[in-house]
Structures are given as structure tokens and as C-alpha cells.
Design an enzyme around this catalytic site. Structure first.
Site: not given
Ligand code: 9MR
Length: 313
Positions: A130, A170, A206, A235, A237
Site C-alpha cells: 500500500e 501489494n 476487497h 485479500e 472478500d
């Protein structure tokens, strides 16, 4: 019944989950579901500096070791998360109170201590997490302030000197078509052109405010793999009540986005948790709930079957 793990093996990819060391130790359903259904793990928090640090220069690797040992016992691929981040780092560090040389020495020592310890045991590291700002350019972090813009590339060099893992950048919000995705693409293209030792890009995915169109994810995976980089979905979801309305829509989206990413060349897909009982999403964002593949009782949800389908085609 075909497990996620079986389907992933047939497709030649890894399917993983972010795990919590305490749950792994104390919850039999959690352990059994993880070992049966997944062939990859990442520590949700246990490898972050703030969790590893015990005091200035001290480390406690017990939780991280437990996760890696579990993975080894169950023949799983290990993603390491994360060496350099602007969050969850030790309070004593105070990079802004250090000279540039001292801040660099501390960060380099951290990267090399952790990446070196797990040499041969962690397969892929999120070296930097990030670092790109939501509105373009590098995020204004303590590391940018203390070390200047080259710290991102430096971190890859430091990790490369001690690790044989694949080294990843990432980020979130860079999954499909967006200005941020373009920024990340520019950053890693520049690294490839300059010979910075980067092996891959992690797309967090996400999905809790709006759906990222699967075709856009595919286009992004395509251009990144065209650079010679690996792509992992790191990641994933999908929050119900926000990006999708119900379990059926959630399953459809999981199916479409996983098949789009994998067909375009992503070789690892990791969900950010095992079960709906333990997700960061409801507490942290209000952006939907029950975002994972197993419910609170570890029963497979339609989304789990949809991912098996996506990997079986
Ligand atoms: O899920 C993680 C949560 O338990 C932690 O409190 C938080 C801060 O360390 O980090 C969460 O995981 C984040 C990940 O490390 C990086 N991408 C965003 C994830 C969700 O916030």
C-alpha cells in the site's frame, strides 16, 4: 466432494486464506477447514512488524512460526505479509525522529531479519504494501518522509539479498481499471525496466463498496503478466449488503472474478480469512458482512462451491 484444494490443484493454481495464529491453535473446525480446503496461507497479522516486535530490536516469532509450521505439515504454499507498511509497526520506531541513515538502517534490518529468517519457507513476500496513494503518486508515509521515494525499490533490493521467495508489491483499489491501478502499473513497470528485483503484484480485491468488473480485473492481470510479473489475488472478500445483495449474488461474483483472474494468468487466489465469524470487514468498514467462503460454523457457502466451479472449468 471436490474441495477447493483439489480444484486448485487441477487448475494449477493455489487457493489460500489469511489466518490467525490463535484460531489455528484453539479452533479445531478452523484448522480442519483450512487444511482440507486450502493449499496456501498468509498470516493476517502475525508477520507484521508491530506484531513481531517485542521492543527495540527484539522479535517474537512464535505466532508466525506456528503458521509456517502448520503450512509445512499440510504441504501449503506460504505468502508472507508484509515487510514494509505504513501501518502496524512498533511504537518505539518513530522514523520521523531519526536521521535518514538511521531510519534506513532500521528498516533494512527489519526486512532482512524477517525475510532472512523465513528463507526457503515463505514462498512469496509482500515486500511493500500500500505505498501508492489513493489520489496518485506515492502515499505520504513515515517511510516516504524519512527515506525519500526510492525506499520502495530499496526494500525489494534488501529482501532480494536475503530471500529466495518471489517478491511482490501489494495494494488495494488497484484491482481493475482505476487511476490507482494505472499508478501501480507505472510503478512496477519502472521497476521491471530498471531491474529492481520484483517478481509479482498482489491485487487485494476487497470488494465491499462496489463490484470491480471481472473483465477489468482480467485486463489488469493481462497487462501485469505481460510485463513478466506474476499476479496473485491476495485479500479477496465480498461483503453482502454492499457490493452484493445476498449469498447467491456473492457466489456469482466470486465465480466470475476468480475465473476472470485465473484465466488471465493469476496463479494464486487468497481470501482474507477462512470463515464469516472472523473477518475484518464488518467491524472495520461497515461495507457489508459475511464476505468469505465459509459461514460462522464453517459450513461451505454457495460462494465456496462457486469458486470450486471457477477453478474446475
Ligand atoms: O485484517 C487485518 C486486521 O485484522 C488488522 O487489524 C489490520 C491492521 O493491521 O490489517 C488488516 O489487514 C489489512 C492488510 O494487512 C492489508 N490490506 C488491508 C487489510 C484489511 O484492512
Amino acid at each position: 466432494m471436490t474441495t477447493l484444494r483439489d480444484a486448485a490443484a487441477d487448475a494449477g493454481v493455489h487457493v489460500g486464506a489469511a489466518v490467525d495464529a490463535d484460531s489455528l491453535r484453539t479452533d479445531t473446525d478452523y484448522r480442519e477447514t483450512l487444511a482440507r480446503e486450502f493449499d496456501a496461507v498468509v498470516a493476517e497479522n502475525a508477520m507484521k512488524w508491530g506484531r513481531l516486535a517485542t521492543g527495540e530490536g527484539g522479535y517474537d516469532f512464535a505466532d508466525a512460526d506456528d503458521i509456517v509450521e502448520f503450512a509445512e505439515r499440510h504441504d501449503m504454499y506460504v505468502r508472507g505479509h508484509t515487510l514494509v507498511w505504513h501501518r502496524m509497526y512498533p511504537e518505539w520506531l518513530r522514523p520521523w525522529s531519526r536521521s535518514e541513515a538511521e531510519a534506513r538502517r532500521l528498516l533494512r534490518t527489519h526486512v532482512q531479519t524477517v525475510a532472512g529468517r523465513y528463507r526457503g519457507r515463505v514462498d512469496a513476500w509482500d515486500v511493500v504494501n500500500e505505498a501508492v496513494a489513493d489520489d496518485g503518486g506515492l502515499r505520504e508515509t513515515q517511510w516516504l518522509e524519512a527515506l525519500g521515494p526510492d525506499y520502495v525499490a530499496e526494500a525489494f533490493e534488501w529482501a532480494d539479498a536475503v530471500s529466495d521467495a518471489d517478491l511482490f508489491y501489494n495494494d488495494y483499489g488497484a484491482d481493475g481499471r482505476s487511476e490507482k491501478a494505472d499508478e501501480v502499473y507505472e510503478l512496477v513497470s519502472d521497476f521491471v525496466a530498471r531491474g529492481v528485483p520484483i517478481d509479482g503484484v498482489g491485487l487485494q480485491l476487497h470488494v465491499f463498496d462496489e463490484q470491480v468488473p471481472p473483465a477489468d480485473v482480467a485486463a489488469n492481470v493481462d497487462r501485469l503478466t505481460d510485463l513478466g510479473l506474476k499476479v496473485h489475488v491476495t485479500e479477496l472478500d465480498v461483503g453482502i449488503g454492499a457490493a452484493v445483495d445476498d449469498r447467491a449474488e456473492q457466489a456469482d461474483y466470486y465465480r466470475d472474478v476468480v475465473s476472470a483472474a485465473v484465466d488471465a494468468g493469476a496463479d494464486t487466489v487468497v481470501t482474507w480469512g477462512v470463515d464469516d465469524g472472523q473477518s475484518w470487514l464488518p467491524v472495520a468498514s461497515g461495507g457489508g458482512e459475511n464476505p468469505l467462503l465459509f459461514d460462522e460454523q464453517f459450513r461451505p457457502k454457495p460462494a465456496r462451491d462457486a469458486v470450486v466451479d471457477a477453478l474446475s472449468r
